[in-house]
Design a protein around this motif. Sequence first.
Motif, PDB file in Angstrom:
ATOM      1  N   UNK A  76       0.801  -1.164   0.099  1.00 48.38           N
ATOM      2  CA  UNK A  76      -0.005  -0.096   0.109  1.00 48.38           C
ATOM      3  C   UNK A  76       1.052   1.369  -0.051  1.00 48.38           C
ATOM      4  N   UNK A  77       1.911   1.059   0.628  1.00 52.08           N
ATOM      5  CA  UNK A  77       3.064   2.371   0.851  1.00 52.08           C
ATOM      6  C   UNK A  77       3.538   2.778  -0.471  1.00 52.08           C
ATOM      7  N   UNK A  78       3.656   1.830  -1.201  1.00 52.69           N
ATOM      8  CA  UNK A  78       4.179   1.958  -2.989  1.00 52.69           C
ATOM      9  C   UNK A  78       3.063   2.734  -3.664  1.00 52.69           C
ATOM     10  N   UNK A  79       1.815   2.035  -3.638  1.00 53.49           N
ATOM     11  CA  UNK A  79       0.741   2.657  -4.119  1.00 53.49           C
ATOM     12  C   UNK A  79       0.344   4.089  -3.829  1.00 53.49           C
ATOM     13  N   UNK A  80       0.342   4.320  -2.499  1.00 50.65           N
ATOM     14  CA  UNK A  80       0.379   5.636  -2.156  1.00 50.65           C
ATOM     15  C   UNK A  80       1.374   6.631  -2.527  1.00 50.65           C
ATOM     16  N   UNK A  81       2.579   6.121  -2.448  1.00 51.69           N
ATOM     17  CA  UNK A  81       3.762   7.078  -2.752  1.00 51.69           C
ATOM     18  C   UNK A  81       3.502   7.103  -4.245  1.00 51.69           C
ATOM     19  N   UNK A  82       3.032   6.556  -5.201  1.00 51.54           N
ATOM     20  CA  UNK A  82       2.972   6.735  -6.633  1.00 51.54           C
ATOM     21  C   UNK A  82       1.805   7.766  -6.571  1.00 51.54           C
ATOM     22  N   UNK A  83       0.669   7.517  -5.858  1.00 51.08           N
ATOM     23  CA  UNK A  83      -0.639   8.387  -6.141  1.00 51.08           C
ATOM     24  C   UNK A  83       0.015   9.824  -5.566  1.00 51.08           C
ATOM     25  N   UNK A  84       0.673   9.912  -4.802  1.00 48.29           N
ATOM     26  CA  UNK A  84       0.950  11.370  -4.250  1.00 48.29           C
ATOM     27  C   UNK A  84       2.353  11.628  -5.040  1.00 48.29           C
ATOM     28  N   UNK A  85       2.983  11.237  -5.548  1.00 47.16           N
ATOM     29  CA  UNK A  85       4.012  11.603  -6.133  1.00 47.16           C
ATOM     30  C   UNK A  85       3.764  12.456  -7.800  1.00 47.16           C
ATOM     31  N   UNK A  86       2.838  12.061  -8.425  1.00 50.69           N
ATOM     32  CA  UNK A  86       2.368  12.730  -9.509  1.00 50.69           C
ATOM     33  C   UNK A  86       1.237  13.474  -9.536  1.00 50.69           C
ATOM     34  N   UNK A  87       1.902  14.779  -9.880  1.00 52.43           N
ATOM     35  CA  UNK A  87       1.014  15.950  -9.745  1.00 52.43           C
ATOM     36  C   UNK A  87      -0.484  15.501 -10.266  1.00 52.43           C
ATOM     37  N   UNK A  88      -0.559  14.729 -11.452  1.00 54.37           N
ATOM     38  CA  UNK A  88      -1.784  14.511 -12.119  1.00 54.37           C
ATOM     39  C   UNK A  88      -2.745  13.944 -11.227  1.00 54.37           C
ATOM     40  N   UNK A  89      -2.366  12.896 -10.242  1.00 54.47           N
ATOM     41  CA  UNK A  89      -3.338  12.389  -9.400  1.00 54.47           C
ATOM     42  C   UNK A  89      -4.038  13.128  -8.416  1.00 54.47           C
ATOM     43  N   UNK A  90      -5.157  12.909  -7.946  1.00 51.12           N
ATOM     44  CA  UNK A  90      -5.826  13.581  -6.923  1.00 51.12           C
ATOM     45  C   UNK A  90      -6.145  12.683  -5.796  1.00 51.12           C
ATOM     46  N   UNK A  91      -5.814  12.843  -4.740  1.00 52.90           N
ATOM     47  CA  UNK A  91      -6.394  12.091  -3.611  1.00 52.90           C
ATOM     48  C   UNK A  91      -7.589  12.760  -3.249  1.00 52.90           C
ATOM     49  N   UNK A  92      -8.259  11.765  -2.423  1.00 47.92           N
ATOM     50  CA  UNK A  92      -9.955  12.176  -2.013  1.00 47.92           C
ATOM     51  C   UNK A  92      -9.645  13.644  -1.291  1.00 47.92           C
ATOM     52  N   UNK A  93     -10.696  14.587  -2.120  1.00 50.52           N
ATOM     53  CA  UNK A  93     -10.479  16.053  -1.439  1.00 50.52           C
ATOM     54  C   UNK A  93     -10.880  16.276  -0.127  1.00 50.52           C
ATOM     55  N   UNK A  94     -10.523  17.306   0.327  1.00 51.98           N
ATOM     56  CA  UNK A  94     -10.828  17.736   1.600  1.00 51.98           C
ATOM     57  C   UNK A  94     -12.299  18.090   2.043  1.00 51.98           C
ATOM     58  N   UNK A  95     -13.138  18.245   0.941  1.00 46.32           N
ATOM     59  CA  UNK A  95     -14.532  18.784   1.233  1.00 46.32           C
ATOM     60  C   UNK A  95     -15.311  17.778   2.072  1.00 46.32           C
ATOM     61  N   UNK A  96     -16.227  17.981   2.804  1.00 40.65           N
ATOM     62  CA  UNK A  96     -17.148  17.019   3.662  1.00 40.65           C
ATOM     63  C   UNK A  96     -18.046  16.325   2.451  1.00 40.65           C
ATOM     64  N   UNK A  97     -18.348  16.984   1.337  1.00 41.22           N
ATOM     65  CA  UNK A  97     -19.008  16.601   0.329  1.00 41.22           C
ATOM     66  C   UNK A  97     -18.372  16.582  -1.018  1.00 41.22           C
ATOM     67  N   UNK A  98     -18.587  15.541  -1.954  1.00 40.21           N
ATOM     68  CA  UNK A  98     -18.080  15.593  -3.193  1.00 40.21           C
ATOM     69  C   UNK A  98     -19.043  15.911  -4.295  1.00 40.21           C
TER      70      UNK A  98
END
Length: 149
Positions: free
Chosen positions: A41-63
């Motif tokens: 999971x750490x590797x997947x997370x690392x890649x997802x956060x490394x690339x500018x293109x990817x958006x992790x779950x946004x901070x808004x309470x609603x999406x």
Amino acid sequence: MRKHGFSPHSLIEALHSVQDTFGYIDREALIFVSGSLRLPLSKVYGVATFYHYFTLKPQGKHTCVICTGTACYIKGVPALLDSLQAQYGVTLGETTADGELSVLSARCVGACGLAPVAVIDGHVAGKLTPESLLKRLEEVIHHELHHQS
Ligand code: FES
């Protein structure tokens, strides 16, 4: 992932698919991808956060994920975006200052027959007009506020 033979090399393609379909990559998706590709999971997370293109779950309470695929775009996405801007002061990729709502885009959520479509807190809302979109958002945001009081 099936298309790429569940190979660890397909990690970036898998993350792209998640993002294109859901508008962002949440923790469940990271866990799913990591399990399916047998990568830590750490590797997947690392890649997802490394690339500018990817958006992790946004901070808004609603999406609110606006589908900006061709079918939806032609059927009225610009008007939907205008109404979001007017009502909440946000557009794609932004979260309201009070943290209630994050607006994102997806390339096609696979419901073209219902265009234009948004996915609001995980629920597909189709054949949207600016009025019906704002009403739906009002409902989810107020529903929650109501529950808190
Ligand atoms: S283009 Fe919006 S659901 Fe396919």
